[in-house]
Every structure is written in structure tokens, then in C-alpha cells.
Scaffold this active site. Structure first.
Site, PDB file in Angstrom:
ATOM      1  N   HIS A 217      43.372  -2.886   2.492  1.00 11.04           N
ATOM      2  CA  HIS A 217      42.183  -2.608   2.887  1.00 11.04           C
ATOM      3  C   HIS A 217      41.397  -2.944   1.727  1.00 11.04           C
ATOM      4  CE1 HIS A 217      45.869  -0.074   4.547  1.00 11.04           C
ATOM      5  NE2 HIS A 217      44.648   0.187   4.930  1.00 11.04           N
ATOM      6  N   GLY A 482      54.842  16.920  -1.270  1.00 12.51           N
ATOM      7  CA  GLY A 482      54.227  15.854  -2.299  1.00 12.51           C
ATOM      8  C   GLY A 482      54.882  14.738  -3.516  1.00 12.51           C
TER       9      GLY A 482
HETATM   10  P1  ADP Z   1      42.726  13.997  -3.571  1.00 11.27           P
HETATM   11  O1  ADP Z   1      43.306  14.121  -4.711  1.00 11.27           O
HETATM   12  O2  ADP Z   1      43.157  13.487  -2.295  1.00 11.27           O
HETATM   13  O3  ADP Z   1      41.103  13.924  -4.141  1.00 11.27           O
HETATM   14  P2  ADP Z   1      41.718  16.926  -4.004  1.00 11.27           P
HETATM   15  O4  ADP Z   1      41.605  15.841  -4.936  1.00 11.27           O
HETATM   16  O5  ADP Z   1      41.457  18.363  -2.815  1.00 11.27           O
HETATM   17  O6  ADP Z   1      42.264  15.582  -2.908  1.00 11.27           O
HETATM   18  O7  ADP Z   1      42.982  17.940  -4.488  1.00 11.27           O
HETATM   19  C1  ADP Z   1      43.470  17.354  -5.553  1.00 11.27           C
HETATM   20  C2  ADP Z   1      44.481  18.178  -6.555  1.00 11.27           C
HETATM   21  O8  ADP Z   1      45.510  17.965  -5.346  1.00 11.27           O
HETATM   22  C3  ADP Z   1      45.188  17.892  -8.187  1.00 11.27           C
HETATM   23  O9  ADP Z   1      44.153  18.733  -9.015  1.00 11.27           O
HETATM   24  C4  ADP Z   1      47.054  18.543  -7.708  1.00 11.27           C
HETATM   25  O10 ADP Z   1      47.024  19.480  -8.216  1.00 11.27           O
HETATM   26  C5  ADP Z   1      47.039  18.345  -6.316  1.00 11.27           C
HETATM   27  N1  ADP Z   1      47.987  17.123  -6.547  1.00 11.27           N
HETATM   28  C6  ADP Z   1      47.765  16.137  -6.461  1.00 11.27           C
HETATM   29  N2  ADP Z   1      48.837  15.325  -5.690  1.00 11.27           N
HETATM   30  C7  ADP Z   1      49.950  16.086  -5.485  1.00 11.27           C
HETATM   31  C8  ADP Z   1      51.474  16.117  -5.715  1.00 11.27           C
HETATM   32  N3  ADP Z   1      51.607  14.811  -5.407  1.00 11.27           N
HETATM   33  N4  ADP Z   1      52.110  17.358  -5.239  1.00 11.27           N
HETATM   34  C9  ADP Z   1      51.527  18.333  -5.398  1.00 11.27           C
HETATM   35  N5  ADP Z   1      49.781  18.732  -6.074  1.00 11.27           N
HETATM   36  C10 ADP Z   1      49.468  17.614  -5.812  1.00 11.27           C
END
Ligand code: ADP
Ligand code: MG
Length: 590
Positions: A217, A482
Site C-alpha cells: 500500500h 488491542g
Molecule cells: P485511530 O487511532 O485509528 O485514528 P481513533 O482516533 O478513533 O482511532 O482512536 C484513538 C484512540 O484509540 C487512542 O486515543 C487510544 O485511546 C485508543 N487506542 C489506540 N490503540 C489502542 C489499543 N491498542 N488499545 C486500546 N486503545 C487504543
């Protein structure tokens, strides 16, 4: 350039429909992807593969006897949603359990992982083997960080042949793990690929240059080189792969030269001839090689070399026959058409609507859940901008909009399921959340809401122990999926203090509403305290320093939601719902 389409947004779906129309003897369309249209012997393990579209023949082209039983097909270069994987796996399952296998990318891991939790919870035993063959994507001592590229084929082929041989899920999983451990790939790109409707390629390789290790990608490669001759390229790929060979590699290898999109077959063959000579000169025997397009990237100009280091068991499975739209080997006896594909899918599609008999208590709790979901939506909408800004500091700025999409869909789905048990309502809400939200948090929240619903089930009565179990199930879904540890600066840093405070209060005899208030307060102060942490998981990791001094967006949104639910339950508790349905709590003086 991808040129043939009506509406770029429909590209993946319409291409899949056409693929099925051209291959009805092999595949049938189901909601979320494709499954075999031929009979799968009862009790056979179902290998379910999948990933983004745009990589044909990965993944739908590899569905057929001796290989995959089904494929979940996401949008262009995007993971399928958990619900898609779940529905395809349910339609593919022949009673022998399911092995999920796909390339190791964060979005796929979360969505397939969520589907796995759900399948297991329903009694369909499901395992996962992710493909990690790309040696350019992480060093040899961190195989778990490596991405999956053309090695998808060897892992799927071995697992599919093992399933076809009638081996059980333990053995199919073991062999897939072994095949993955013994598969190594390295790719090169001469130029980028263009998504349907886009005017420019996702990336460019400078003219006259070749990028080594560039991902399928466009993920950054390891080095750029002046365009080599075929002999130099063969030498480079072979020497890098031999330097990365597994321990106890042996001397027999499958070699696969894979075209990524626009490199001609003649060029691939020319290169293959040189590669085989080098492998032979290195003392290796090449067994049943492949040369052609096996895992592509739209119109990407590039190719890869894969080696599968055989042992006796793997060699037998590699040589076994397979018959799929894009990959055929040996000869297989013709299979009868599977009569029940449509029926299976109809059953799956209606699963959420199947009539259940909710108990009075589960229906009452379901009504409360619908009201709580509306509150959750309101609090997210109120804070949408703030959450987006917080995520923009070190992440990608989509936490507000992503949570908004998720809760809008969840609240609507919960409401549409009104009158059902709390389990049905939360399952519908969680599924909608995951499918609509996108992003890491969407997959995690969706899965957690489903897990809480399944924990609450459809019981005759509910007590505060059930609330404790639901909170535990909610938290476990997020930590299992996660895999973040405390201190990684994620929502887990607010979640664990919430759970611990809640359980401790209930243990000490505190009524439910007070326990919830204490837990919400713990979540909010823990969320604020994440400002002191550096992010170790998720998208914010590469920008860790910028994030210092600001709390984690996912922890903050969880704290806000917990506080709002607590306020709402407080105001509701005096009235009918909870007091009637949670006798233990009521007895404690709520
Ligand atoms: P993305 O990171 O895919 O853009 P979001 O912005 O909606 O998704 O969410 C970000 C949040 O996701 C972070 O602030 C954190 O709290 C949570 N997060 C990211 N990775 C993990 C993980 N592996 N386990 C738990 N929470 C996570
Ligand atoms: Mg984000």
C-alpha cells in the site's frame, strides 16, 4: 491508472459482483465477501481469508477446494469490518471450526480479532494465524511486527490443503503457523498505484529508481537504488532472502515470483529463470515454483520474491491439489454445488432479527440500554470537536468524527432493536458501531459493547454481580483485541481504573449507582493523568513527544461517557427500571 468504473465509491463491490458472475462454479456472493459455491464436507475446517480489495487474486480468487472456504472483502486497500468477517465465516463454517488468516495490518488485526471473539462466543471455534512474510517491514527478531505480502499464498495454501486433508483445527492452525514461520518475501517497486477515482498515484518512485521493500500500500521501503539489470535484481532479492532464512531451513524451497500489477509475465519469467539459477547455485532444490500475479496492488509497478522453506509435511501440503478461480494445482474431483449458500446467508443476515423471547428482566434492561446509548451519543456529540482536536495533536484528528459515526450508528441500531433483550440490543449496537466508526477506537468500542451484551444475556433476573461481569467482559474485549498495556497511553489507562473502582465498590457492598459514580470519577481522573504519559500504542506512537502534556483522546472520551452514564443512572434509579431489575442493589438501599 484504474480507469474502468462508473462510481469509484462502488468499485470494490461492483468488481466483486463481476468476479462472482464470472466464477459461479467456484464462489457465491455473501454479505461481506464470498464463500465456496461447492460443497464443503461436514466437519472440515473452514479457512477464511481476507483483507482489502485491490490485491486480486488475493483474496477472493483463492477460494475453492484445497484452499480457502471463504474470503471477507473490504473496500479498496481497507480492512473488512468485523461484521463482514463474522458473516463470511458463519457462511463458510462447515462444523469443523474456522481458521482466520490474513496479512498482519493493524486494521485487519482488530476487525478479524473482533469477529473471532464473536464467533467463539457463539460456540464456533475460531483461531487466527496472521501472515508476516515481508522481511523489509521489521527486523528478523521482531517477526510479530512484519507485514504480510505475497506470503499470504503459501500460508493459505498449506492451511487449505491441511483442511482439505481432514486435519482438525489444532493441526490446521499448527501447520499455518509453521508455513508462516518458514515463509519470507521481499518486494521492489518501480512506481506507485492509483486508487479508482484518484488523479494521482498513492506514491511515486523517482524515475530511474527502484524502491526496495516498499509495502503493497506504499508503506515506506528500506532503501532506494538505481534501476538494476535483471541479473542484479535477482542477486539482490536472493541474497537478502537467504540472509533472513529461518533456523532449520533445510534445502528444499518453493520460490514464487509475484507481479504486483503492471510488470509483464515475460519480465517475471525472465527474472524467475535467473533467480532459480542462483538458488540452485546456493545448494537449494526449488520445488513446484510459481511465477505470475498472486498478490497484486492495483496497477503498481513492482514485484516480489517469496521463499517457503519446506519440510516433509509442508512439501506434501504444498503439492496437494487445489482448484480456485486464480490458483489451480493437480487435479481434483468435481464438487457438487452447495445448495445451502443462500439459505446460510439469509440466516446470518437475519440473525439480529430472529425472534427471541426476551425475559421481562432482559427486556427491561434492554430499554435502559437504549436510553443509555442515546445519552452516550449526546455526550459524544457535545464533545466531538474537542476530541478531534485532542487527536490531532499527535494522532490523525479523527477521534471525534469516528466516535460520532460509531455512536450515531450504535444508538440507532439499539433503538431499532427495541423490545429485544439487552443482549440483542447491545449486540446490534456494537456491530453497528464497529461497521460505521472505522479506526481503532471503533473496532474496540464495538467489540466491547457486544461483549457486555453477551455477558448480560437474556436472564430471568439480574443482580449487581451481572453488572460486574458485564464491566469485566467490556474491559476484557478491549484488552484482548488491542493488547495495550497500562501506561501505553490509550483508553485502557482510564478503563482499568474504572473497572477496578467499580468492582471494589461493589465488593464492599456499595449500591450500584454509587459504585458507578466512584468508577466514573476514577476514569476521569485517570484520563486526565494520561497527559503525563508518552503513547506506546496506536497512531500517536511516532509523535510521542508532541503528545506529552495532553491527555489521550480515547481515555478522555471513555471518561466522559462513563461520567454521563453515571449521571443518567443516578437520575433514573429512583424510578422503575433499575430498582426493579437489580434486586440485590435495591436491597442494599438504592
Ligand atoms: P485511530 O487511532 O485509528 O485514528 P481513533 O482516533 O478513533 O482511532 O482512536 C484513538 C484512540 O484509540 C487512542 O486515543 C487510544 O485511546 C485508543 N487506542 C489506540 N490503540 C489502542 C489499543 N491498542 N488499545 C486500546 N486503545 C487504543
Ligand atoms: Mg485517530
Amino acid at each position: 491508472m484504474t480507469q474502468i468504473f462508473d462510481n469509484p465509491a462502488e468499485f470494490a463491490d461492483e468488481a466483486l459482483d463481476g468476479f462472482v458472475a464470472a466464477n459461479r462454479g467456484y464462489v457465491a456472493r455473501v454479505d461481506g465477501g464470498v464463500v465456496r459455491s461447492t460443497e464443503i464436507p461436514a466437519g472440515q475446517v473452514a479457512l477464511v481469508v481476507g483483507g482489502g480489495s485491490g490485491h486480486y487474486p488475493a483474496f477472493a480468487g483463492l477460494v475453492g477446494p484445497g484452499l480457502a472456504a471463504g474470503s471477507a472483502c473490504g473496500n479498496m486497500f481497507a480492512s473488512p469490518a468485523a461484521g463482514q468477517v463474522y458473516r463470511v465465516a458463519k457462511a463458510a463454517n462447515a462444523g469443523g471450526g474456522v481458521l482466520l488468516s490474513y496479512g498482519n495490518y493493524a486494521g485487519d488485526v482488530l476487525h478479524f480479532g473482533q469477529a473471532q471473539l464473536r464467533l467463539n462466543a457463539e460456540g464456533i471455534e475460531t483461531r487466527t494465524v496472521t501472515v508476516t512474510d515481508d522481511i523489509a517491514s521489521a527486523p528478523i527478531d521482531q517477526p510479530e511486527k512484519r507485514r504480510g505480502i505475497a506470503g499470504d499464498l503459501t500460508v493459505f495454501k498449506i492451511a487449505g490443503a491441511a483442511a482439505e486433508a481432514g486435519l482438525d483445527l489444532d493441526d490446521v492452525e499448527r501447520l499455518a503457523i509453521k508455513a508462516n514461520y518458514r515463509t519470507r518475501s521481499l518486494g521492489v517497486a518501480f512506481d506507485g498505484c492509483t486508487l479508482p477515482g484518484a488523479n494521482d498515484p498513492l506514491f511515486h518512485v523517482p524515475a530511474g529508481q527502484m524502491s526496495l521493500g516498499l509495502g503493497i500500500h506504499g508503506e515506506p521501503g528500506i532503501s532506494e537504488h538505481p534501476m538494476p539489470t535483471a541479473s542484479e535484481l535477482a542477486e539482490l532479492l536472493v541474497s537478502k532472502l537467504l540472509a533472513d532464512k529461518p533456523e532449520d531451513a533445510g534445502e528444499r524451497v518453493v520460490a514464487i515470483v509475484n507481479g504486483l500489477g503492471t510488470v509483464k509475465y515475460d519480465e517475471l519469467f525472465l527474472l524467475y529463470g535467473k533467480i532459480e539459477k542462483l538458488l540452485t547455485a546456493a545448494g537449494l532444490s526449488v520445488v513446484e515454483p510459481e511465477c505470475g500475479e498472486l498478490v497484486t496492488s492495483l496497477d503498481m509497478s513492482g514485484l516480489s520474491l517469496t521463499l517457503l522453506w519446506l519440510d516433509d509435511e509442508l512439501e506434501q501440503l504444498w503439492a496437494a491439489p487445489a482448484d480456485t478461480p486464480a490458483f489451480r494445482k493437480g487435479s481434483m474431483s468435481p464438487r457438487a454445488a452447495r445448495a445451502d449458500v443462500g439459505a446460510t446467508q439469509a440466516g446470518v443476515a437475519q440473525a439480529g432479527a430472529v425472534t427471541e423471547q426476551p425475559t421481562v428482566a432482559a427486556a427491561e434492561l434492554g430499554r435502559l440500554a437504549v436510553a443509555v446509548l442515546a445519552e452516550v451519543r449526546d455526550v459524544v456529540v457535545e464533545h466531538e470537536d474537542e476530541l478531534g482536536k485532542l487527536d490531532a495533536i499527535a494522532g490523525d484528528g479523527d477521534h471525534g468524527i469516528g466516535m460520532r459515526r460509531g455512536v450515531d450508528a450504535a444508538a440507532a441500531a439499539g433503538k431499532a432493536a427495541s423490545g429485544s433483550s439487552v443482549q440483542r440490543i447491545l449486540e446490534a449496537a456494537g456491530e453497528a458501531w464497529s461497521e460505521k466508526a472505522g479506526g481503532t477506537s471503533g473496532a474496540l468500542w464495538g467489540s466491547a459493547v457486544i461483549a457486555a451484551g453477551q455477558s448480560l444475556a437474556n436472564r430471568e433476573t439480574y443482580a449487581s454481580a451481572d453488572a460486574a461481569a458485564a464491566v469485566k467482559a467490556f474491559v476484557r474485549a478491549i484488552t484482548e483485541l488491542g493488547k495495550a498495556d497500562p501506561g501505553d497511553k490509550t483508553m485502557v489507562d482510564a478503563l482499568l481504573p474504572f473497572r477496578d473502582a467499580f468492582l471494589a465498590e461493589l465488593d464492599g457492598g456499595t449500591p450500584l449507582d454509587r459504585a458507578l459514580a466512584a468508577a466514573a470519577a476514577a476514569a476521569q481522573s485517570a484520563a486526565a493523568a494520561t497527559a503525563e504519559l508518552r503513547p506506546l500504542k496506536g497512531r500517536a506512537r511516532p509523535l510521542a513527544e508532541k503528545s506529552l502534556g495532553h491527555p489521550d483522546p480515547g481515555a478522555v472520551s471513555f471518561g466522559l461517557i462513563a461520567a454521563r452514564i453515571s449521571q443518567f443512572i443516578d437520575s433514573e434509579l429512583a424510578s422503575v427500571a433499575v430498582a426493579g431489575q437489580l434486586p440485590e442493589t435495591a436491597g442494599n438501599g438504592a
